[in-house]
Design an enzyme around this catalytic site. Sequence first.
Site, PDB file in Angstrom:
ATOM      1  N   GLY A  65       0.833  -1.191   0.000  1.00 58.78           N
ATOM      2  CA  GLY A  65       0.000   0.000   0.000  1.00 58.78           C
ATOM      3  C   GLY A  65       0.870   1.244   0.000  1.00 58.78           C
ATOM      4  CB  ALA A  66       0.918   4.202  -2.215  1.00 62.81           C
ATOM      5  NE  ARG A  98       5.366  -3.886  -4.802  1.00 61.06           N
ATOM      6  CZ  ARG A  98       4.037  -3.956  -4.775  1.00 61.06           C
ATOM      7  NH1 ARG A  98       3.389  -3.721  -3.654  1.00 61.06           N
ATOM      8  NH2 ARG A  98       3.357  -4.257  -5.867  1.00 61.06           N
ATOM      9  CD  GLN A 212      -3.470  -7.497  -3.850  1.00 65.24           C
ATOM     10  OE1 GLN A 212      -4.289  -7.988  -4.644  1.00 65.24           O
ATOM     11  NE2 GLN A 212      -2.251  -7.158  -4.225  1.00 65.24           N
ATOM     12  CG  ASP A 253       0.536   1.650  -5.752  1.00 65.30           C
ATOM     13  OD1 ASP A 253       1.274   1.181  -4.873  1.00 65.30           O
ATOM     14  OD2 ASP A 253      -0.640   1.289  -5.916  1.00 65.30           O
ATOM     15  CG  ASN A 263      -4.896   1.884  -7.801  1.00 59.09           C
ATOM     16  OD1 ASN A 263      -4.218   1.996  -6.778  1.00 59.09           O
ATOM     17  ND2 ASN A 263      -6.107   1.361  -7.782  1.00 59.09           N
ATOM     18  CE  LYS A 264      -2.111  -4.359  -6.658  1.00 58.35           C
ATOM     19  NZ  LYS A 264      -0.756  -4.967  -6.783  1.00 58.35           N
TER      20      LYS A 264
END
Length: 381
Positions: A65-66, A98, A212, A253, A263-264
Amino acid sequence: MDDQYVHSREDNAPTEIPAIRWDEPPEGSVLVLLDQTRLPAEEVELVCTDPPALVEAIRTLAVRGAPLLGIAGAYGVALAAMRGFDVDDAADALASARPTAVNLVHGVRRAQSAHRAALAGGSDQKQAAEAALAAARALHQEDAEASRRMAEHGLALLDELLPGGNHRILTHCNTGALVSGGEGTAFAVALAAHRAGRLRRLWVDETRPLLQGARLTAYEAARNGMAYTLLTDSAAGSLFSAGEVDAVLVGADRIAADGSVANKVGSYPLAVLARYHHVPFVVVAPVTTVDPDTPDGASIEVEQRAGHEVTELIAPQVPVAGAEAGGGIPVAPLGTQAYNPAFDVTPPELVTAIVTEEGAVSPVTAEALAELCARSRQVTI
């Protein structure tokens, strides 16, 4: 990891989830993480005694998580300093753990700068380590406050876009207390709507391949007594078609200078669906997620993860017939190649608004984001 131990809970009452905490046992400073790969089956804490253990935790998504990655990165620098590691080497390793999450780099460099400034000012190694830890703790506290303010601004925007309440919100991945020093980003907005009696339903994407949404967002929604329903990612289109979605709320992110949002993976298709069905698509993220040095979406480095996450059914919590705990059950023929980007990028024209702790930007333009970042720097200074 050098050590780990299990905390079990007897009830599902909403409590503050200790996603990350600094501890000072007699053996020396440690960073303690709630291992998110083991949720929701069990709450297991990983105790990181050195920077390599934290790098591994970041890469395996034990911590994710950012905003939380930024906090973890800052604490990681403090851990290196407290434990006598080379701080600059540790900082570089943490910052590159990451590549897409800009908050990770921000947190690492903030603590590293505090450490360097202390040494340059004549402090000894212990004092410099304490300066790095103070910077990490300050970032942790600031993120909690940012989360609170994002929830306020986000709920106000929802009420403006959707007068009358009874919001039906679709969310993707996990953006709650598990990714934040506070109650999260996008999830915090939904939680605020729930507490205000204005959330009718939280639609939770499973978020394949690592689930998630199913494992973490559903876990947090249940703990908070929210009305929620889980769906496969591919079922979202039928929800839109049936008129069952009032707004989409996601995190980020990295946000490029032009407003492109990483994002995801799976977020971009939701934005396309939302635009076609005239549903607001709202991104909720702290100002630190905006990266002025990344000019546009094409410049965002998208992390590519291992193919086995797609070709195997991962079972991290408990042994399953045919697989050891922590392994997986093959769901594709041996040798199958897999495309497994961790993120996708949504262009700014598909984003209704970006909500930050400094307010909302809508329409999303490079000029509006630059003004927001400038205002944030003035407030910080």
